[in-house]
Design an enzyme around this catalytic site. Sequence first.
Site, PDB file in Angstrom:
ATOM      1  N   HIS A 254       0.805  -1.218   0.000  1.00  0.00           N
ATOM      2  CA  HIS A 254       0.000   0.000   0.000  1.00  0.00           C
ATOM      3  C   HIS A 254       0.838   1.268   0.000  1.00  0.00           C
ATOM      4  O   HIS A 254       0.559   2.163  -0.803  1.00  0.00           O
ATOM      5  CB  HIS A 254      -1.074   0.050   1.074  1.00  0.00           C
ATOM      6  CG  HIS A 254      -2.112   1.070   0.707  1.00  0.00           C
ATOM      7  ND1 HIS A 254      -3.063   0.834  -0.249  1.00  0.00           N
ATOM      8  CD2 HIS A 254      -2.283   2.352   1.048  1.00  0.00           C
ATOM      9  CE1 HIS A 254      -3.781   1.915  -0.448  1.00  0.00           C
ATOM     10  NE2 HIS A 254      -3.337   2.855   0.326  1.00  0.00           N
ATOM     11  N   TYR A 258       1.520   5.302  -2.550  1.00  0.00           N
ATOM     12  CA  TYR A 258       1.823   6.697  -2.226  1.00  0.00           C
ATOM     13  C   TYR A 258       3.148   7.112  -2.833  1.00  0.00           C
ATOM     14  O   TYR A 258       3.362   8.285  -3.136  1.00  0.00           O
ATOM     15  CB  TYR A 258       1.774   6.927  -0.706  1.00  0.00           C
ATOM     16  CG  TYR A 258       0.378   6.716  -0.218  1.00  0.00           C
ATOM     17  CD1 TYR A 258      -0.629   7.608  -0.579  1.00  0.00           C
ATOM     18  CD2 TYR A 258       0.024   5.598   0.504  1.00  0.00           C
ATOM     19  CE1 TYR A 258      -1.929   7.390  -0.216  1.00  0.00           C
ATOM     20  CE2 TYR A 258      -1.283   5.371   0.876  1.00  0.00           C
ATOM     21  CZ  TYR A 258      -2.256   6.270   0.510  1.00  0.00           C
ATOM     22  OH  TYR A 258      -3.551   6.034   0.858  1.00  0.00           O
ATOM     23  N   HIS A 405     -10.541   0.798  -9.766  1.00  0.00           N
ATOM     24  CA  HIS A 405     -10.076   1.819  -8.822  1.00  0.00           C
ATOM     25  C   HIS A 405      -8.642   2.252  -9.126  1.00  0.00           C
ATOM     26  O   HIS A 405      -8.359   3.436  -9.263  1.00  0.00           O
ATOM     27  CB  HIS A 405     -10.186   1.265  -7.396  1.00  0.00           C
ATOM     28  CG  HIS A 405      -9.343   1.987  -6.397  1.00  0.00           C
ATOM     29  ND1 HIS A 405      -9.667   3.233  -5.924  1.00  0.00           N
ATOM     30  CD2 HIS A 405      -8.181   1.654  -5.800  1.00  0.00           C
ATOM     31  CE1 HIS A 405      -8.737   3.632  -5.073  1.00  0.00           C
ATOM     32  NE2 HIS A 405      -7.823   2.691  -4.983  1.00  0.00           N
ATOM     33  N   PHE A 406      -7.735   1.289  -9.268  1.00  0.00           N
ATOM     34  CA  PHE A 406      -6.338   1.749  -9.361  1.00  0.00           C
ATOM     35  C   PHE A 406      -5.963   2.244 -10.760  1.00  0.00           C
ATOM     36  O   PHE A 406      -4.925   2.876 -10.917  1.00  0.00           O
ATOM     37  CB  PHE A 406      -5.347   0.741  -8.774  1.00  0.00           C
ATOM     38  CG  PHE A 406      -5.190  -0.574  -9.484  1.00  0.00           C
ATOM     39  CD1 PHE A 406      -4.669  -0.639 -10.753  1.00  0.00           C
ATOM     40  CD2 PHE A 406      -5.524  -1.758  -8.841  1.00  0.00           C
ATOM     41  CE1 PHE A 406      -4.494  -1.864 -11.379  1.00  0.00           C
ATOM     42  CE2 PHE A 406      -5.358  -2.978  -9.459  1.00  0.00           C
ATOM     43  CZ  PHE A 406      -4.847  -3.032 -10.740  1.00  0.00           C
ATOM     44  N   HIS A 407      -6.828   1.994 -11.738  1.00  0.00           N
ATOM     45  CA  HIS A 407      -6.565   2.664 -13.013  1.00  0.00           C
ATOM     46  C   HIS A 407      -6.915   4.153 -12.929  1.00  0.00           C
ATOM     47  O   HIS A 407      -6.470   4.937 -13.753  1.00  0.00           O
ATOM     48  CB  HIS A 407      -7.309   1.989 -14.158  1.00  0.00           C
ATOM     49  CG  HIS A 407      -6.565   0.783 -14.684  1.00  0.00           C
ATOM     50  ND1 HIS A 407      -6.687  -0.464 -14.137  1.00  0.00           N
ATOM     51  CD2 HIS A 407      -5.653   0.660 -15.693  1.00  0.00           C
ATOM     52  CE1 HIS A 407      -5.891  -1.311 -14.786  1.00  0.00           C
ATOM     53  NE2 HIS A 407      -5.249  -0.658 -15.720  1.00  0.00           N
ATOM     54  N   ARG A 468     -11.207 -10.005 -10.933  1.00  0.00           N
ATOM     55  CA  ARG A 468     -10.068  -9.415 -11.616  1.00  0.00           C
ATOM     56  C   ARG A 468      -9.145 -10.563 -12.031  1.00  0.00           C
ATOM     57  O   ARG A 468      -9.390 -11.721 -11.699  1.00  0.00           O
ATOM     58  CB  ARG A 468      -9.346  -8.454 -10.684  1.00  0.00           C
ATOM     59  CG  ARG A 468      -8.720  -9.154  -9.519  1.00  0.00           C
ATOM     60  CD  ARG A 468      -8.161  -8.231  -8.468  1.00  0.00           C
ATOM     61  NE  ARG A 468      -6.954  -7.553  -8.898  1.00  0.00           N
ATOM     62  CZ  ARG A 468      -6.080  -6.985  -8.046  1.00  0.00           C
ATOM     63  NH1 ARG A 468      -6.300  -7.028  -6.758  1.00  0.00           N
ATOM     64  NH2 ARG A 468      -5.013  -6.365  -8.492  1.00  0.00           N
ATOM     65  N   ARG A 469      -8.078 -10.259 -12.726  1.00  0.00           N
ATOM     66  CA  ARG A 469      -6.987 -11.203 -12.969  1.00  0.00           C
ATOM     67  C   ARG A 469      -7.464 -12.527 -13.544  1.00  0.00           C
ATOM     68  O   ARG A 469      -7.094 -13.596 -13.072  1.00  0.00           O
ATOM     69  CB  ARG A 469      -6.249 -11.507 -11.662  1.00  0.00           C
ATOM     70  CG  ARG A 469      -5.672 -10.307 -11.036  1.00  0.00           C
ATOM     71  CD  ARG A 469      -4.933 -10.679  -9.780  1.00  0.00           C
ATOM     72  NE  ARG A 469      -3.734  -9.880  -9.661  1.00  0.00           N
ATOM     73  CZ  ARG A 469      -2.880  -9.966  -8.672  1.00  0.00           C
ATOM     74  NH1 ARG A 469      -3.068 -10.831  -7.720  1.00  0.00           N
ATOM     75  NH2 ARG A 469      -1.822  -9.225  -8.640  1.00  0.00           N
TER      76      ARG A 469
END
Lengths: 585, 178
Positions: A254, A258, A405-407, A468-469
């Site tokens: 995580h 950042y 989300h992370f895209h 996913r995946r």
Amino acid sequence: MATGHPDDRATRSEEEYVETEDGTRRRRAFVDRYPDAAQIVRICLGISFVAFAGGALFGLIQALHRTNVLRILPSSDYYTILTGHGVLMVLVFTTFGIAGLFQWATTRSLGVSPPSSRLSAAWLSTMVLGTLLAGGTILAGLFDAVPASADVLFTFYAPLEAHPLFYVGAALLIVGSWLAGASYFLQYREWRSAHPDARIPLQTFMVLTTMLLWYISTLGVAIEVVVFLIPWSLGLVQQVDPLLTRTLFWYFGHPVVYFWLLPAYLIWYTVLPKLSGGRLFSDPLARVVFVLFLILSTPVGFHHQYTDPGIASGYKFVAMTNTMFLLLPSLLTLFTVVASMEHGARQRGGTGYLGWLKALPWERPAFAGIALSGIMFAAGGFSGMINAGMNINYLIHNTLWVPGHFHLTVGTAFALTLMAVSYWLVPQVTGKRLQWRGMAALQPYVWFVGMVLMSNAMHRAGLAGIPRRTAEPQYDQFSFQAVVGSVAEMRVQIAIGGTLLFVGAVMFLAVMLATWTLGQPNSQLRVNGVLPEPMSGADDSPRVLDNLKLWVAIAVVLVALAYGLPLFDMVADGIFVPGSPPVPV
Amino acid sequence: MHVHRFEKLWFGASLVLIVAFIGTIVYGAVGPGVAMVGDDGGTIDPDVVANGNYERADNFRAPGVYESSDGDGVDVYIVARQYLFDPGTAEPIEVPRGAEVTFHVTAADVTHGFNLAGTNVNTMVIPGQVATFDVTFEETGEYGIVCHEYCGSGHHTMEGQLHVVAPSQFDATAEGEN
């Protein structure tokens, strides 16, 4: 553009002009002041863009494969492509891009060149070697003739086993980034000896806090890889504990987001206000935000393990509380960045409650890209709050919601910011004018539309439980029920969105290639590197903010509190127990 | 330190929002009782699972559906392996409506996932760990089981079914000989 404030005088010297070989004058750019640093920035950005090209191609193949639009590979090879996409995008593209941005930011804000060309060469070559080893092992998975593969995805959960060179490469890439950080700190020390009482320049402050965060968090993955996975993949130890190695991964997994995000914040805080036509609202609050990230970002990793057995719910609750407080620096950033843009827009003549938005330079690629990435990040932040919610997370854990989300976060907030700032920065580090400006001006909008289509469909598909995946989105024994719209329509959106994103990537790379090759060094640069002073400067903030040792100490204490007992629970029965032998992929 | 009035307001509002979020999660845990997967399933030697020597494990019976010892619920023991759920894939898991179903899930080889598609019945299946959690299904119906963690080149073929049937139709498929 200078805004005419008296504070600009301090930085006005950056606007000097130089004579070029053929007698014309051009604006003195970063490359003229700091040729060594500019070369490092160019190398880093160049490698970063090559990785981005490969990652984008792999992304397109995946988007078309799992939506059944075009299948050029068997589904079993999909995971090689997925591993390549993940590693190239979130390790190579980001790490090199960040190393380049940080080298520029420290050098520009300190006014000091990198301390040692040997150290610079050492970190660059370590990172390149690591990339070649890890990337080569992944690509080898596509060829049956080569007896190596690493189809273990970016998370490389044991006991799935990759070729040892994959782990060695990943470790070298991280060690190289540590050395890069050492170089920034030495650069800072040189400046400090000449300025014993001055406040740390804001950009350098941001670089140093981000690197400290990186040191603390990469320790987890370094232990995982060096102590466990490399000996295990070489057969020196027979088994590793899957839960323990997984926990060490997420200890890093995580905070690493950042590490990707904070360089984007650096640009949003220091460059975006200027591109908006104004100046940063508040330097002290920017420092507070970075300190909060340094302190809070590492003790949250268990929020990726809410659904893991073997970890007591109480520890998960502690991580959840920390995660929620981590919203604070991002919410503060939202305020400051928007306020700074509004200030810039009003300097440009914008009026009204929302009418000022029209006064912003939406036609300029650097501004448009950074501003759009900020908007997308706000949406990604909201879906992230769902991820962080310990019990609602159960609905979307490991579904397509998560890549949706992370895209938005790394795939847009970081990636689009890096692309957009390159339109402004690459001319300064090459001395060449940006070419193909029309294509550059369109590119952020192509990315934006592509990402809106792809990520909204992914989020909704996640609510329907689509994982996913996976190479195949449909199953034989049952079908997914969409909550809104239909599964077929989501699939179309993902295919179109993924294709647009690939087009956006190609447009960006074409502009960069054209600038690098066709741009003339003696053409007058349109951009300058002047960054106006914030409205509230560093002098308004307490000096304790610059006490990096104090913040590191607090961060380490919080990590020990959050991880001490859970890690002790996991290793109480032996560090390799319960252990799994490797399962080659 | 000079902080603008609007920044202070925003700071305060952000903190209120964060505390409210934490509050909703605490409420979800103690009010409706959304239970988390924790560490109460204990550990198990992955070797035991891979070889099927369940008599050597004190907290995991042979895969199957059992009536619980107190008689008003069922225990479901599931092993995930490349690329099937046992039970679940070859034949559906059958559980009664309205009863407390306690799942015990573990892995024989690599890390898998266990998700009833579109619901919050969702856990990681990690070798060496037993995931234990309770679910009560209020209506009869059929659910798809998805492996949502990449587990090898055949990952996308790993699926199963769970049927919730009326209590009168329910018949535990396995005997508790262990």
